[in-house]
Design a protein around this motif. Structure first.
Motif, mmCIF file in Angstrom:
data_model
loop_
_atom_site.group_PDB
_atom_site.id
_atom_site.type_symbol
_atom_site.label_atom_id
_atom_site.label_comp_id
_atom_site.label_asym_id
_atom_site.label_seq_id
_atom_site.Cartn_x
_atom_site.Cartn_y
_atom_site.Cartn_z
ATOM 1 N N THR A 64 0.757 -1.236 -0.030
ATOM 2 C CA THR A 64 -0.040 -0.135 -0.091
ATOM 3 C C THR A 64 1.030 1.338 -0.024
ATOM 4 O O THR A 64 0.327 2.275 -0.070
ATOM 5 N N LYS A 65 2.246 1.098 0.192
ATOM 6 C CA LYS A 65 3.017 2.313 0.228
ATOM 7 C C LYS A 65 4.044 2.079 -0.984
ATOM 8 O O LYS A 65 4.379 0.935 -1.503
ATOM 9 N N PRO A 66 4.747 3.147 -1.552
ATOM 10 C CA PRO A 66 5.616 3.057 -2.692
ATOM 11 C C PRO A 66 6.584 2.128 -2.563
ATOM 12 O O PRO A 66 7.296 1.814 -1.402
ATOM 13 N N VAL A 67 6.893 1.525 -3.614
ATOM 14 C CA VAL A 67 8.006 0.110 -3.719
ATOM 15 C C VAL A 67 8.829 0.774 -4.980
ATOM 16 O O VAL A 67 8.346 1.086 -5.890
ATOM 17 N N ALA A 68 10.211 0.547 -4.831
ATOM 18 C CA ALA A 68 10.914 0.643 -6.235
ATOM 19 C C ALA A 68 11.381 -0.723 -6.528
ATOM 20 O O ALA A 68 11.678 -1.715 -5.958
ATOM 21 N N LEU A 69 10.904 -0.824 -8.052
ATOM 22 C CA LEU A 69 11.164 -2.022 -8.678
ATOM 23 C C LEU A 69 12.423 -1.882 -9.385
ATOM 24 O O LEU A 69 12.736 -1.022 -10.238
ATOM 25 N N ILE A 70 13.383 -2.816 -9.053
ATOM 26 C CA ILE A 70 14.676 -2.713 -9.844
ATOM 27 C C ILE A 70 14.967 -3.739 -10.825
ATOM 28 O O ILE A 70 14.889 -5.005 -10.501
ATOM 29 N N PHE A 71 15.280 -3.382 -12.003
ATOM 30 C CA PHE A 71 15.375 -4.403 -13.048
ATOM 31 C C PHE A 71 16.693 -4.121 -14.024
ATOM 32 O O PHE A 71 16.560 -3.654 -14.949
ATOM 33 N N ILE A 72 17.631 -4.252 -13.119
ATOM 34 C CA ILE A 72 18.892 -3.699 -13.758
ATOM 35 C C ILE A 72 19.912 -4.901 -14.131
ATOM 36 O O ILE A 72 20.108 -5.947 -13.388
#
Ligand SMILES: C[S@@+](CC[C@H](N)C(=O)[O-])C[C@H]1O[C@@H](n2cnc3c(N)ncnc32)[C@H](O)[C@@H]1O
Length: 269
Positions: free
Chosen positions: A152-160
């Motif tokens: 329900t809170k911001p998440v960073a999705l990392i696809f590096i």
């Protein structure tokens, strides 16, 4: 690495992207088959080691930006690789000790080493799960993901350094879309992807070395990459650029684009 230290589920006879990358970065978690592929790829395209280091440095600057400037406290790192210098949780927790990170990888050696090396702050969390990115719903439903991240809170999705291993565009969409749909607005997506735009002949030749060794890989131009990953999101300046040119450290000497050949960007949902 000594084969005696290897968990039984790890097949060291075939090269693997995590261990080839580890070799480029000067790590010790790689075997003869990985080194053979890595060396052949370096013969085809000599700057590959620099490109790997630039990719890793981009990851570091991105996580610091997200933690420091965007105020992100939760990270889902897909295709995280072996623990190395400047892991996501170390950078994020340096900014905010309460930061929480879920690492996802499907190479059992990453899990074996990751578990041994996770050194979270007491206030934060850093956990590994073994999962295949081609099943994003399972990653989202995994009890460890659920226990660690609050969707329900911001998440960073990392696809590096990962999406170029999925050679069909549809496969990339099937990975990225459910994950982006699962995070609320104010979340971020960060990605880096190899491209043949700046040095077509040698990078394609290096890609062929990977593919022939069983590790499929594809370069995508910046516009294709942007359309696949960032469509409908707001790109953070400077947008999609060669990773070394994404918010470089002041005074950094930038390598030639052709010697990096990886595009990267960060966008807000
Ligand atoms: C080149 S490494 C990138 C590591 C790290 N993200 C970085 O940029 O420094 C790619 C990683 O993706 C992982 N990987 C490849 N295919 C995967 C899949 N289908 N599911 C999960 N992880 C995968 C590999 O095991 C490897 O560790």
């Amino acid at each position: 690495m000594d084969n005696g230290d290897v968990p039984p589920e790890v097949d060291t006879s075939k090269p693997h992207s995590a261990r080839i990358y580890d070799y480029y970065l000067g790590g010790k978690d790689n075997f003869a088959a990985d080194r053979k592929t890595a060396i052949k790829a370096m013969e085809a395209w000599p700057p590959i080691r620099m490109a790997a280091r630039e990719n890793r440095a981009f990851l570091g600057r991105v996580v610091r930006y997200l933690a420091e400037e965007a105020g992100i406290t939760q990270f889902l790192d897909l295709g995280s690789g072996l623990p190395g210098v400047g892991n996501v949780h170390e950078i994020a927790q340096d900014v905010n000790p309460a930061a929480r990170v879920v690492y996802v990888d499907n190479d059992p050696i990453v899990l074996a080493h990751g578990r041994a090396l996770l050194n979270s702050t007491p206030e934060g969390t850093a956990v590994y799960i073994e999962a295949d990115m081609r099943e994003p719903e399972k990653i989202l439903a995994h009890p460890v993901t659920r226990a660690t991240l609050d969707f329900t809170k911001p998440v960073a999705l990392i696809f590096i350094g990962i999406l170029h291993f999925f050679t069909a565009d549809d496969e990339v969409r099937r990975i990225v879309e459910p994950l982006i749909n699962a995070v609320p607005s104010g979340s971020y997506v960060a990605a880096a992807h190899v491209t043949a735009e700046f040095a077509p002949a040698p990078t394609v030749k290096a890609g062929d070395v990977y593919t022939r060794s069983g590790v499929g890989i594809i370069g995508r131009d910046a516009d294709v990459f942007a359309d696949l990953v960032f469509k409908g999101l707001t790109l953070v300046p400077p947008g999609v650029v060669v990773v070394s040119e994404w918010r470089p450290e002041p005074g950094a000497i930038l390598p030639a684009r052709a010697d990096v050949s990886i595009n990267g960007a960060v966008a807000r949902r």
